[in-house]
Design an enzyme around this catalytic site. Sequence first.
Site, PDB file in Angstrom:
ATOM      1  CG  ASP A  26       0.539  -0.012   0.354  1.00  0.00           C
ATOM      2  OD1 ASP A  26       1.048   0.060  -0.766  1.00  0.00           O
ATOM      3  OD2 ASP A  26      -0.593   0.422   0.625  1.00  0.00           O
TER       4      ASP A  26
HETATM    5  N1  DQQ Z   1      -2.434   0.349  -1.421  1.00  0.00           N
HETATM    6  C1  DQQ Z   1      -2.666   1.769  -1.522  1.00  0.00           C
HETATM    7  C2  DQQ Z   1      -3.483   2.042  -0.331  1.00  0.00           C
HETATM    8  C3  DQQ Z   1      -4.375   0.868  -0.236  1.00  0.00           C
HETATM    9  C4  DQQ Z   1      -3.506  -0.254  -0.689  1.00  0.00           C
HETATM   10  C5  DQQ Z   1      -1.374   2.516  -1.582  1.00  0.00           C
HETATM   11  C6  DQQ Z   1      -4.167  -1.242  -1.584  1.00  0.00           C
HETATM   12  O1  DQQ Z   1      -4.223   3.236  -0.387  1.00  0.00           O
HETATM   13  O2  DQQ Z   1      -4.895   0.642   1.054  1.00  0.00           O
HETATM   14  O3  DQQ Z   1      -0.397   1.852  -2.350  1.00  0.00           O
HETATM   15  O4  DQQ Z   1      -3.272  -2.247  -1.976  1.00  0.00           O
END
Ligand code: DQQ
Length: 471
Positions: A26
Site C-alpha cells: 500500500d
Molecule cells: N495492507 C493492508 C492494510 C494493512 C496493510 C491492505 C498491511 O489493511 O494496513 O493491503 O500491509
Amino acid sequence: MILDRLPRDGQRPQYHYLPPRHWMNDPNGLIHWRGEYHFFYQHHPYGAYWANMHWGHAVSKDLVHWQDLPIALYPTPDSADQDGVYSGYAFNHNGTPTILYTGVRSHAQLPCLATGDDTLRTVTKYEGNPVIPAPPAGLDLLGFRDHSVWQEGEWWYQVIGSGIRGVGGATLLYRSRNIVDWEYVGLHCVGSSLETGTMWECPDFFPLGDKYVLVLSPIPLGKAIYFVGRYANHVFTPEKQWTVDNGNSVYAPLSFVDENGRRILFSWLREGRSGEAQIKAGWSGVASLPRLLTLGEDGFVHQEPVPELQTLRGKQKTWEDVELAVGGENLLASTSSSTFELLAEFDAHVNCIIQLKVRCSPDGDEETIISYNGDYGELSVRCAESSLDPAQHRELQRGMLPLAADEPLRLHVFVDNSVIEIFANGRTVLTTRVYPTRADSMGAWLGVVSQWGNGRCHLKRLDVWELAGIW
Ligand code: DQQ
C-alpha cells in the site's frame, strides 16, 4: 541506508515508482510538504514477499522523478508496533507533519502516532503509543486498521477500517482535540457483506466537488471500490458505488490534496505472477501513476494521469484523420517499444470493435489485446496470450464505458514493461500486469476487427510517445 536499485530486467517498470528492491504494497502517508511530494509505502526490506511491515519512503519535486530515502518507520521491539507498521495517513497538524498508522502487536491492531521534522526526513514515534488502546466495546469486529484523517474546526477526525461480523465492512469514526486523546463517535458507514465485503481495508474519506467520497479496499473482493454520497451528523450515506479500477491489479488506493489544491491518488499495483517468480526477480509491487481526481458531471469519480507526466515524453509520432476499416493496415507497424504512452481520439459513433495490441511478438505468440466494443460500450483487456509462461495470470478484465450519442472515445494508454494502465474518457480506468517472456515482444497493432451499421470508425488523432525512465 538506501539500497542500490536493481538493474532493468524487462518486467521492471521504468517510469512508475517502485522501491529499489524487495517488496512494496500500500501507498501510505501521502503528503505534499514544503514543496516536496512524500510517498511512503508498506515495505518488506529483506525480501520480495509480504512480511514484517516497515514504511519505505521516497520524495519528489514533480510527482514524476523520485528519490529514494531511508526507511521512515521500523517496527520497534516490545512496543505497540513490534510486529508491523501497517498502513496510515499523513496530515499537517498545526505546522507539524504528522502520521497516524496501525501498529501490530501479536493479534492487536493499535492506532499509533508519529511526527516528522520540518523536512520530513526523520519520523519520530509518539512515546505514549498506542493512542487508541482497543477498538470500541460492544462491537464484534473483524479488524481495526488503516486511517483517514481530516480537520473540522477545533476537532480532528479519523475513520478506521473495520468490519462487523455477520453484517459487513464498516468505517469507525473517532475525534480528538489534540490528536492524542481520541473518543469514539460511532459508525460512519456500514456495508453489506454480500455486496461490499466483510472487512474494509484502507478507507480514504474526502470531499470532492459538492459530495463526499469513501474509497475502500474490501476483503474479500480483492479490488478497490468507492462510494459517492452525503456526509452529515457524523454519518456517511452512499448514493453511488463504482470500482476504482476495472483491472485486477489496483488495491489499497490512497489520495491527498497537494499544495495546488488538487486531489491526487496513488495505488498499489499488485503482481500477476507467482510468488516464486517475484522472489526470484528480487522485487514485487509498484505504484500506479499519480491520478488527478475530479467529480464528473455524471456524479462519478473521474481519473486522469497528472499533466506532469508529459515531461517524460520523448520521440513522438502523430496521425490525423484516419478512417479505420477491417483488414486495413496496422498504424503501429513501426512501433517497437515496451515503455510508451498512446493517446487515441475517435469520433463519436464507434460502430466497430477497436483493438490495440501491445507487447506483441512478431509471430503473435505473445500479445495483450485491449479492445473497445462500441456495441456493448465495453473496454476489455485480454491477457490470455500475454505471456508464454503458463504461471502468469490470464484473466480477461472488463469495464463498462457506455458513450453518450455525441461522445468521442478517448483511449489513453501507458505501457511500462509489465504495467498497462488505461484511462478511457477519464472515467473507466483499467490497470493490469503482463509478463511477456520474449525480448522481441515489443510490437503494437491498432485497427478494427469488426464493423456494423455504417461501419464508421474515424480516428481523429493518434499520438504515440516513447517515454523516458525516471531513474
Ligand atoms: N495492507 C493492508 C492494510 C494493512 C496493510 C491492505 C498491511 O489493511 O494496513 O493491503 O500491509
